[in-house]
Write an enzyme that holds these catalytic residues in place. Structure first.
Site, PDB file in Angstrom:
ATOM      1  N   LYS A  47       1.428  24.241 -48.435  1.00 47.05           N
ATOM      2  CA  LYS A  47       0.238  23.902 -47.661  1.00 47.05           C
ATOM      3  C   LYS A  47      -0.744  23.011 -48.410  1.00 47.05           C
ATOM      4  O   LYS A  47      -1.648  22.431 -47.800  1.00 47.05           O
ATOM      5  CB  LYS A  47      -0.458  25.187 -47.198  1.00 47.05           C
ATOM      6  CG  LYS A  47       0.340  25.981 -46.177  1.00 47.05           C
ATOM      7  CD  LYS A  47       0.626  25.181 -44.913  1.00 47.05           C
ATOM      8  CE  LYS A  47       1.328  26.032 -43.863  1.00 47.05           C
ATOM      9  NZ  LYS A  47       1.572  25.285 -42.605  1.00 47.05           N
ATOM     10  N   SER A 262       9.474  33.716 -45.690  1.00 48.06           N
ATOM     11  CA  SER A 262       9.820  32.552 -44.870  1.00 48.06           C
ATOM     12  C   SER A 262      10.812  31.660 -45.609  1.00 48.06           C
ATOM     13  O   SER A 262      11.732  31.100 -45.007  1.00 48.06           O
ATOM     14  CB  SER A 262       8.568  31.761 -44.489  1.00 48.06           C
ATOM     15  OG  SER A 262       7.988  31.133 -45.613  1.00 48.06           O
TER      16      SER A 262
END
Length: 301
Positions: A47, A262
């Site tokens: 991110k 994830s």
């Protein structure tokens, strides 16, 4: 440039090779599986790329300037990246997330100076995003909105995709990534398919809406983020919570790769794919580190 700020270290992350996870069948097929190690970014997740791109885009448009307040809804990694880069660039930050967000992540945001607002678990990230939008409308800050901001996939088109292409010398045949906002998979796919239309791109979602895998969503087609582009994704695979936890533990013990769930889901799909293809170079995204999830109980000692 002799000196760099911390956010200038974003990107240029390595590809790491899986050594012991492939089956004998996959090895006999001459397949290579590589993980894109996004933990090397300054706040230790993928991110950082997105937040940096969204802030720079808003600055260039004249929408924000140092001293302003940035608001975002985040289940964790985006919030940490935003808090870090807000501190670097001189912004205040308000981060809104469900109350069941991992404590480590919440503490990390607070350390960077962010104000953290918790919303009911039952509302999930959708409720948190609705509150963020409301606060932005009320003039309490500027919302970057990772779910609909085109700078999100563009960050991966400009950086992640080219890095994968260059590092594999154009030999990449498949890319696998978990789907959260969908920015990573859409942006990387856009770049790679411009270089070679035969490259297959797979997205990964949790098997059930009841799964708690940070960074992933089980989207209904009519609820997908504004930046989602169906034509950029060749298929969507699902992984169960139990399988994700198992693969995360195996990656740590067998490969020395300690990642979040994830990332483990993306790896599981990559490994399954290696059983049915030949002479393939499969790249999967390792979005963040596993130590961010200790309080969640996924890694019992």
């Amino acid at each position: 440039m002799p000196y760099r700020t911390i956010d200038d270290t974003t990107g240029a992350t390595p590809l790491v090779k899986l050594q012991r996870s492939l089956s004998e069948s996959a090895r006999n097929r001459n397949n290579l599986i590589l993980g894109k190690w996004e933990c090397a970014n300054p706040s230790a997740s993928v991110k950082d790329r997105v937040v940096k791109a969204m802030i720079q885009d808003a600055e260039e448009r004249g929408e924000i300037r140092p001293g302003d307040t940035l608001i975002e809804a985040s289940s964790g990694n985006t919030g940490i990246a935003l808090a870090m880069q807000a501190a670097t660039r001189g912004y205040r930050s308000i981060l809104i997330m469900p109350e069941n967000t991992d404590v480590f992540k919440r503490q990390s945001m607070a350390v960077y100076g962010a104000e953290v607002i918790l919303t009911p678990r039952s509302g999930g990230i959708r409720y948190a995003r609705a509150l963020a939008l409301q606060m932005a409308v009320e003039g309490k800050g500027f919302m970057l909105d990772q779910f609909s901001n085109p700078a999100n996939p563009l960050a991966h088109y400009k950086t992640t995709g080219p890095e994968i292409w260059t590092a594999t010398k154009g030999k990449v045949t498949h890319f696998v990534s978990a789907i959260g906002t969908s920015g990573t998979v859409v942006g990387v796919s856009r770049y790679l398919k411009e270089r070679n239309r035969k490259i297959r791109v797979l997205g990964v979602e949790p098997e059930s809406n009841n799964s708690y895998i940070s960074g992933m969503m089980k989207w209904q087609d009519n609820q997908r983020p504004g930046i989602y582009e169906k034509k950029k994704i060749d298929g969507i695979e699902t992984v169960s919570q139990a399988c994700a936890e198992y693969r995360a533990r195996k990656l740590a013990s067998d490969e020395g790769i300690f990642c979040g769930l994830s990332s483990a889901c993306a790896c599981e799909v990559a490994l399954n794919l290696s059983e049915s293809v030949k002479e393939a170079t499969i790249v999967f995204l390792i979005a963040d580190r596993g130590d961010r999830y200790f309080s969640s109980g996924f890694f019992p000692v």
